[in-house]
Design an enzyme around this catalytic site. Structure first.
Site, mmCIF file in Angstrom:
data_model
loop_
_atom_site.group_PDB
_atom_site.id
_atom_site.type_symbol
_atom_site.label_atom_id
_atom_site.label_comp_id
_atom_site.label_asym_id
_atom_site.label_seq_id
_atom_site.Cartn_x
_atom_site.Cartn_y
_atom_site.Cartn_z
ATOM 1 C CG HIS A 1 20.504 38.637 1.137
ATOM 2 N ND1 HIS A 1 19.684 38.696 0.353
ATOM 3 C CD2 HIS A 1 20.921 37.491 1.507
ATOM 4 C CE1 HIS A 1 19.381 37.127 0.271
ATOM 5 N NE2 HIS A 1 20.125 36.339 0.962
ATOM 6 C CD GLU B 1 24.780 34.626 2.245
ATOM 7 O OE1 GLU B 1 25.395 35.404 1.215
ATOM 8 O OE2 GLU B 1 23.512 34.229 1.871
ATOM 9 C CG HIS C 1 27.270 33.498 -1.698
ATOM 10 N ND1 HIS C 1 27.002 33.582 -3.264
ATOM 11 C CD2 HIS C 1 26.306 33.646 -1.215
ATOM 12 C CE1 HIS C 1 25.831 33.292 -3.283
ATOM 13 N NE2 HIS C 1 25.194 33.368 -2.026
#
Length: 238
Positions: free
Chosen positions: A59, A112, A116
């Site tokens: 993930h 992502e 992040h």
């Protein structure tokens, strides 16, 4: 000095590269069970498991803080580019793939990275987009949740149910550290489905106890993630 030891030393003494200091003190490395992902997908998203995906997938690799809020969206001047991770695509499309077929095939990686990955720049071992995704893949190969569960006799089933402690113990038996587990509610089965296993890593990518789980246990609250303590389904099929 071995590479891992050098990274650990850099993390301890705060040696960093890049344009500024990092704003986190550990990583949350999250792996997802694809069957639950599609079972829990919102009605407006089409979800499908590719034939080459046969196990848990990544993930994300998330910079996290043991105290205070986690960093997000740290550098909008460094947009995601698929060309930067071209050599990784054979593995990315299997182990970090986008299950939502109604969105662009690389949109999950874009998300992502933007949310992040940009916050990891300057941390030991991560200088660019390639490093970030390559490290996520390395973590996956080092900490394969499916193998950990299989080793403890926990296998996907549409009928058997498990205790939350079964999953904690299976992961801890390999890593030596306490993970975090998250579940999703299946409105059809009226049962919780195991969704993600999060392994926490220090800045040199060695396992540590996940702060949330450790704090909950110390307070005598048990585990306070999104799972019940018993009756969990690790589904085999959607």
């Amino acid at each position: 000095m071995a590479g891992g030891d050098m990274l650990r030393l850099m993390a301890i003494i705060g040696v960093i590269s890049g344009s500024g200091a990092i704003s986190f003190d550990y990583y949350t490395f999250a792996q997802t069970w694809p069957v639950t992902t599609c079972e829990d997908a919102p009605s407006y998203d089409d979800c499908a498991i590719p034939s080459n995906v046969t196990g848990w997938i990544i993930h994300g690799l998330w910079p996290s803080n043991s105290q205070g809020s986690d960093p997000f969206y740290c550098d909008d001047s460094y947009p995601f580019s698929t060309s930067e991770i071209q050599p990784l695509l054979p593995n990315m499309t299997v182990y970090w793939t986008n299950l939502y077929t109604s969105s662009a095939w690389d949109s999950f990686w874009d998300h992502e990275w933007t949310k992040h990955g940009t916050c990891c720049i300057g941390a030991p071992g991560i200088t660019d987009e390639f490093d970030y995704f390559n490290q996520g893949l390395e973590n996956h190969f080092s900490f394969q949740v499916g193998h950990m569960l299989n080793a403890s006799g926990i296998v996907p089933s549409d009928t058997a149910s498990y205790d939350l402690s079964d999953f904690y113990n299976a992961v801890k038996a390999v890593t030596g550290k306490t993970p975090e587990i998250n579940c999703a509610w299946d409105k059809t089965r009226y049962q919780q489905l195991v969704y993600t296993v999060e392994i926490c890593l220090d800045l040199a990518f060695a396992p540590i106890d996940c702060p949330g789980s450790t704090a909950a246990a110390a307070a005598g609250l048990g585990y306070t993630e999104t799972c019940h303590t018993t009756g969990l389904l690790y589904p085999r099929t959607i």
